[in-house]
Motif scaffolding. Structure first.
Motif, PDB file in Angstrom:
ATOM      1  N   ILE A 162       0.977  -1.218  -0.074  1.00  0.00           N
ATOM      2  CA  ILE A 162       0.051  -0.059  -0.012  1.00  0.00           C
ATOM      3  C   ILE A 162       0.709   1.304   0.087  1.00  0.00           C
ATOM      4  O   ILE A 162       1.744   1.484   0.852  1.00  0.00           O
ATOM      5  CB  ILE A 162      -0.876  -0.031   1.202  1.00  0.00           C
ATOM      6  CG1 ILE A 162      -1.868  -1.295   1.404  1.00  0.00           C
ATOM      7  CG2 ILE A 162      -1.626   1.297   1.197  1.00  0.00           C
ATOM      8  CD1 ILE A 162      -2.663  -1.410   2.439  1.00  0.00           C
ATOM      9  N   GLY A 163       0.715   2.069  -1.214  1.00  0.00           N
ATOM     10  CA  GLY A 163       1.621   3.451  -1.072  1.00  0.00           C
ATOM     11  C   GLY A 163       0.564   4.439  -0.857  1.00  0.00           C
ATOM     12  O   GLY A 163      -0.553   4.442  -0.775  1.00  0.00           O
ATOM     13  N   MET A 164       1.176   5.742  -0.528  1.00  0.00           N
ATOM     14  CA  MET A 164       0.337   6.924  -0.294  1.00  0.00           C
ATOM     15  C   MET A 164       1.178   8.022  -0.535  1.00  0.00           C
ATOM     16  O   MET A 164       2.499   8.179  -0.623  1.00  0.00           O
ATOM     17  CB  MET A 164       0.078   7.006   1.338  1.00  0.00           C
ATOM     18  CG  MET A 164      -0.814   7.910   1.486  1.00  0.00           C
ATOM     19  SD  MET A 164      -1.593   8.096   3.027  1.00  0.00           S
ATOM     20  CE  MET A 164      -2.820   9.221   3.141  1.00  0.00           C
ATOM     21  N   THR A 165       0.542   8.907  -1.518  1.00  0.00           N
ATOM     22  CA  THR A 165       1.058  10.316  -1.832  1.00  0.00           C
ATOM     23  C   THR A 165       0.019  11.359  -1.831  1.00  0.00           C
ATOM     24  O   THR A 165      -1.258  11.013  -1.961  1.00  0.00           O
ATOM     25  CB  THR A 165       1.661  10.151  -3.237  1.00  0.00           C
ATOM     26  OG1 THR A 165       2.474  11.201  -3.389  1.00  0.00           O
ATOM     27  CG2 THR A 165       0.685   9.974  -4.409  1.00  0.00           C
ATOM     28  N   GLY A 166       0.417  12.606  -1.873  1.00  0.00           N
ATOM     29  CA  GLY A 166      -0.530  13.675  -1.786  1.00  0.00           C
ATOM     30  C   GLY A 166       0.286  15.015  -2.012  1.00  0.00           C
ATOM     31  O   GLY A 166       1.546  15.018  -2.130  1.00  0.00           O
ATOM     32  N   VAL A 167      -0.350  15.919  -2.682  1.00  0.00           N
ATOM     33  CA  VAL A 167       0.039  17.270  -2.844  1.00  0.00           C
ATOM     34  C   VAL A 167      -0.275  18.376  -1.941  1.00  0.00           C
ATOM     35  O   VAL A 167      -1.582  18.299  -1.531  1.00  0.00           O
ATOM     36  CB  VAL A 167      -0.521  17.602  -4.324  1.00  0.00           C
ATOM     37  CG1 VAL A 167       0.299  19.151  -4.630  1.00  0.00           C
ATOM     38  CG2 VAL A 167       0.165  16.754  -5.200  1.00  0.00           C
ATOM     39  N   SER A 168       0.751  19.035  -1.184  1.00  0.00           N
ATOM     40  CA  SER A 168       0.381  20.130  -0.331  1.00  0.00           C
ATOM     41  C   SER A 168      -0.262  19.538   0.895  1.00  0.00           C
ATOM     42  O   SER A 168       0.252  18.871   1.574  1.00  0.00           O
ATOM     43  CB  SER A 168      -0.329  21.287  -1.149  1.00  0.00           C
ATOM     44  OG  SER A 168      -0.395  22.472  -0.147  1.00  0.00           O
ATOM     45  N   LEU A 169      -1.414  20.017   1.122  1.00  0.00           N
ATOM     46  CA  LEU A 169      -1.981  19.204   2.481  1.00  0.00           C
ATOM     47  C   LEU A 169      -2.164  17.984   2.469  1.00  0.00           C
ATOM     48  O   LEU A 169      -1.860  17.122   3.190  1.00  0.00           O
ATOM     49  CB  LEU A 169      -3.753  19.833   2.179  1.00  0.00           C
ATOM     50  CG  LEU A 169      -4.424  19.500   3.602  1.00  0.00           C
ATOM     51  CD1 LEU A 169      -4.041  19.688   4.984  1.00  0.00           C
ATOM     52  CD2 LEU A 169      -5.971  20.071   3.453  1.00  0.00           C
ATOM     53  N   GLY A 170      -2.627  17.575   1.072  1.00  0.00           N
ATOM     54  CA  GLY A 170      -2.471  16.140   1.143  1.00  0.00           C
ATOM     55  C   GLY A 170      -1.124  15.288   1.319  1.00  0.00           C
ATOM     56  O   GLY A 170      -0.898  14.224   1.699  1.00  0.00           O
ATOM     57  N   ALA A 203       1.578   7.917   7.383  1.00  0.00           N
ATOM     58  CA  ALA A 203       2.433   6.897   7.335  1.00  0.00           C
ATOM     59  C   ALA A 203       3.224   6.754   8.848  1.00  0.00           C
ATOM     60  O   ALA A 203       3.696   5.832   9.221  1.00  0.00           O
ATOM     61  CB  ALA A 203       3.547   7.445   6.379  1.00  0.00           C
ATOM     62  N   ALA A 204       3.333   7.848   9.579  1.00  0.00           N
ATOM     63  CA  ALA A 204       3.802   7.719  10.980  1.00  0.00           C
ATOM     64  C   ALA A 204       2.889   7.107  11.795  1.00  0.00           C
ATOM     65  O   ALA A 204       3.153   6.456  12.802  1.00  0.00           O
ATOM     66  CB  ALA A 204       3.853   9.102  11.493  1.00  0.00           C
ATOM     67  N   ALA A 205       1.638   7.442  11.641  1.00  0.00           N
ATOM     68  CA  ALA A 205       0.404   6.849  12.483  1.00  0.00           C
ATOM     69  C   ALA A 205      -0.070   5.338  12.127  1.00  0.00           C
ATOM     70  O   ALA A 205      -0.483   4.511  12.936  1.00  0.00           O
ATOM     71  CB  ALA A 205      -0.850   7.659  12.336  1.00  0.00           C
ATOM     72  N   ASP A 206       0.337   4.791  11.005  1.00  0.00           N
ATOM     73  CA  ASP A 206      -0.119   3.362  10.595  1.00  0.00           C
ATOM     74  C   ASP A 206       0.834   2.694   9.864  1.00  0.00           C
ATOM     75  O   ASP A 206       1.337   3.180   8.611  1.00  0.00           O
ATOM     76  CB  ASP A 206      -1.599   3.618   9.726  1.00  0.00           C
ATOM     77  CG  ASP A 206      -2.361   2.180   9.784  1.00  0.00           C
ATOM     78  OD1 ASP A 206      -1.798   1.351   9.591  1.00  0.00           O
ATOM     79  OD2 ASP A 206      -3.328   2.610  10.089  1.00  0.00           O
ATOM     80  N   GLU A 207       1.389   1.733  10.198  1.00  0.00           N
ATOM     81  CA  GLU A 207       2.323   0.960   9.598  1.00  0.00           C
ATOM     82  C   GLU A 207       1.828   0.043   8.193  1.00  0.00           C
ATOM     83  O   GLU A 207       2.698  -0.437   7.692  1.00  0.00           O
ATOM     84  CB  GLU A 207       2.884  -0.105  10.567  1.00  0.00           C
ATOM     85  CG  GLU A 207       3.789   0.254  11.669  1.00  0.00           C
ATOM     86  CD  GLU A 207       4.334  -0.888  12.449  1.00  0.00           C
ATOM     87  OE1 GLU A 207       5.724  -0.654  12.621  1.00  0.00           O
ATOM     88  OE2 GLU A 207       3.606  -1.383  13.112  1.00  0.00           O
ATOM     89  N   ARG A 208       0.841   0.208   8.128  1.00  0.00           N
ATOM     90  CA  ARG A 208       0.177  -0.486   6.977  1.00  0.00           C
ATOM     91  C   ARG A 208       0.639   0.232   5.434  1.00  0.00           C
ATOM     92  O   ARG A 208       0.546  -0.142   4.520  1.00  0.00           O
ATOM     93  CB  ARG A 208      -1.391  -0.690   6.896  1.00  0.00           C
ATOM     94  CG  ARG A 208      -1.806  -1.571   7.792  1.00  0.00           C
ATOM     95  CD  ARG A 208      -3.431  -1.535   7.999  1.00  0.00           C
ATOM     96  NE  ARG A 208      -3.911  -0.374   8.754  1.00  0.00           N
ATOM     97  CZ  ARG A 208      -5.369  -0.181   9.067  1.00  0.00           C
ATOM     98  NH1 ARG A 208      -6.118  -1.276   8.544  1.00  0.00           N
ATOM     99  NH2 ARG A 208      -5.682   0.873   9.127  1.00  0.00           N
ATOM    100  N   ILE A 209       0.811   1.534   5.795  1.00  0.00           N
ATOM    101  CA  ILE A 209       1.650   2.515   4.648  1.00  0.00           C
ATOM    102  C   ILE A 209       3.137   1.891   4.452  1.00  0.00           C
ATOM    103  O   ILE A 209       3.820   2.009   5.249  1.00  0.00           O
ATOM    104  CB  ILE A 209       1.512   3.739   4.712  1.00  0.00           C
ATOM    105  CG1 ILE A 209       0.092   4.352   5.254  1.00  0.00           C
ATOM    106  CG2 ILE A 209       2.263   4.640   3.695  1.00  0.00           C
ATOM    107  CD1 ILE A 209      -0.844   4.423   3.859  1.00  0.00           C
ATOM    108  N   ALA A 210       3.103   1.346   3.260  1.00  0.00           N
ATOM    109  CA  ALA A 210       4.456   0.338   2.939  1.00  0.00           C
ATOM    110  C   ALA A 210       5.484   1.459   2.471  1.00  0.00           C
ATOM    111  O   ALA A 210       6.678   1.416   2.613  1.00  0.00           O
ATOM    112  CB  ALA A 210       4.459  -0.639   2.148  1.00  0.00           C
ATOM    113  N   VAL A 211       4.957   2.628   1.742  1.00  0.00           N
ATOM    114  CA  VAL A 211       5.770   3.351   0.925  1.00  0.00           C
ATOM    115  C   VAL A 211       4.939   4.781   0.912  1.00  0.00           C
ATOM    116  O   VAL A 211       3.805   4.725   0.583  1.00  0.00           O
ATOM    117  CB  VAL A 211       6.072   3.072  -0.449  1.00  0.00           C
ATOM    118  CG1 VAL A 211       6.940   4.049  -1.320  1.00  0.00           C
ATOM    119  CG2 VAL A 211       6.592   1.601  -0.379  1.00  0.00           C
TER     120      VAL A 211
END
Length: 468
Positions: free
Chosen positions: A232-240, A248-256
């Protein structure tokens, strides 16, 4: 009682008083030292975000519509689910139900419909909505075979003044004034600021949307038939990007994780008079706060007071130096603009380089900083190219027990990233001096910079358009 006995009694009382004074001082010093050295833990962070309370809620997923794009043949789904709202209504109660449902947009790669695939969560910026990510979601689905999910940040998109149909079409971005789109969000932050002491309120600035992102992760985990929950990856722009970092800090399920122009050291901005760009991003709420505090303009004190109320801990225990250790050793790419006034480069690079020497000591290839040359609070194709390279390396095509240096060099040559100059600034927290390092040819930190180029770099590095 004679004079000698009275003197002994008085001395005894003085000794008892001194004992308790010293005991209190010792307790104070011990607590202060413990507070100073205490490292934030993930359970503490999750408790602050109310994640455990939200996790107890059923998802109650509702599918609103499905369609297939005529050109790409990709299948899209509009759906929503329940999330947690902690506010005790004090005004218009109709505002609260609008946030209890979390609207999402899902795209599935057409050639992998019957197998679990990696998935990337995309988070939009201020005054936009989940449809803002449709272009990048389409590209990732077509080019990398990855599923994509986007959702509306609190008081944005279909959770603001936009209908779900308008939000999905994206037409409102051109037709509706930005001030009207960001109105509900700003008003919710102002309500949070003006809430009474002890009153349970929403925290629409960052924290509540991080909680919503963990609900998206709950949804992904519930559909292991569609998604590879180990990728599971996550990205976002500005506020995102900020929400990506904190999730990512709160949940280890975010892999990248790859935050774009959203990672910053808030306390550094406060201490170095570099907070005005952040004020401009929330201009009306900050102005209201300054006026409520009897200020003619937003000064440092009103800036601090505002953030301590609407995002408690953002300047302290939940700031970048405290949260990066919670992300390590997972891959984390920070993408920043060289002249970004909202995320000042000095603060970003200082935390980054300090983390390389501390929490990422044994996984330096998994922490990187890409700086868009000549870019302010904006993104260009090379910055997205860096994000692509990072996801390819660590999410779409990971290889075990590989430092990744050669792979990253290869990816940099095969993605639209030129061999551009990269500026970084070495300033460990609490250091008195800033050491500037300048790195040519590579945009990733595995190739350590040559200090001999420091003098050349010093005259070139700028923050917010002003020479440092």
């Amino acid at each position: 009682v004679n004079q000698g006995q009275q003197l002994k009694i008085n001395m005894f009382r003085i000794n008892i008083a001194l004992f308790f004074i010293l005991l209190k001082m010792n307790i104070f010093v011990t607590v202060a030292r413990k507070k100073a050295t205490h490292a934030l833990t993930r359970p503490e962070f999750q408790t602050m975000l109310n994640i455990s309370l939200a996790k107890a809620l059923p998802l109650n997923i509702v599918e609103h519509s499905r369609w297939e794009d005529k050109e790409t043949k990709l299948k899209w789904t509009s759906l929503s689910m329940d999330t947690l709202v902690t506010r005790r209504p004090v005004g218009d109660e109709s505002e609260v139900p609008s946030q209890r449902r979390l609207p999402m947009l899902l795209v599935q790669p057409k050639h992998n419909e019957d197998m679990a695939v990696p998935v990337v969560i995309f988070v939009h910026g201020t005054a936009k909505g989940k449809s803002d990510a449709k272009t990048i979601m389409t590209r990732y689905a077509l080019d990398y075979g990855a599923a994509g999910i986007s959702f509306d940040v609190r008081y944005h998109g279909a959770r603001g003044v936009i209908t779900m149909e308008e939000e999905i079409e994206g037409s409102y971005l051109n037709e509706m004034a930005r001030a009207k789109r960001e109105g509900p969000y700003f008003q919710a932050i102002i309500d949070n600021w003006r809430s009474k002491p002890g009153e349970q309120t929403e925290r629409p600035f960052i924290f509540d949307t991080v909680l919503d992102a963990t609900r998206v992760l709950d949804f992904i985990e519930s559909r292991s038939d569609l998604f590879d929950i180990s990728r599971i990856g996550m990205t976002g722009v500005s506020l995102g990007g900020t929400i990506t970092w904190f999730t990512a800090a709160a949940d280890e399920r975010i892999a990248v994780a790859v935050p774009l122009i959203g990672f910053q050291w808030f306390a550094w901005g406060r201490d170095n008079d570099a907070f005005h760009g952040r004020v401009r991003s929330l201009e009306r709420p900050f102005q209201v706060a300054a006026k409520d505090l009897g200020k003619a303009y937003v000064d440092r004190n009103s800036y601090v007071s505002f953030l301590e109320k609407v995002a408690p801990g953002l300047l302290h225990e939940y700031d970048a130096p405290a949260t990066l250790p919670l992300i390590s050793p997972r891959p984390f790419l920070i993408i920043s603009g060289e002249h970004d006034p909202r995320c000042p480069l000095y603060g970003v690079a200082s935390v980054f380089l300090h983390a390389l020497d501390t929490v990422y000591t044994h996984a330096k290839h998994k922490l990187a900083l890409y700086i868009g040359r000549g870019i302010g609070h904006d993104i260009d194709d090379t910055m997205w190219g860096a994000a692509d390279a990072w996801f390819i390396r660590f999410l779409f095509n990971p290889r075990a027990n590989d430092t990744g240096v050669d792979d990253l060099r290869f990816l940099l040559k095969n993605t639209p990233i030129p061999n551009s100059d990269i500026a970084a600034l070495r300033r460990p927290p609490n250091a008195e001096h800033t050491k500037i390092v300048f790195q040519y040819l590579s945009t990733f930190p595995e190739l350590h910079p040559d200090d001999s180029s420091e003098k050349d770099a010093r005259s070139k590095i700028k923050r917010g358009g002003e020479e440092l």
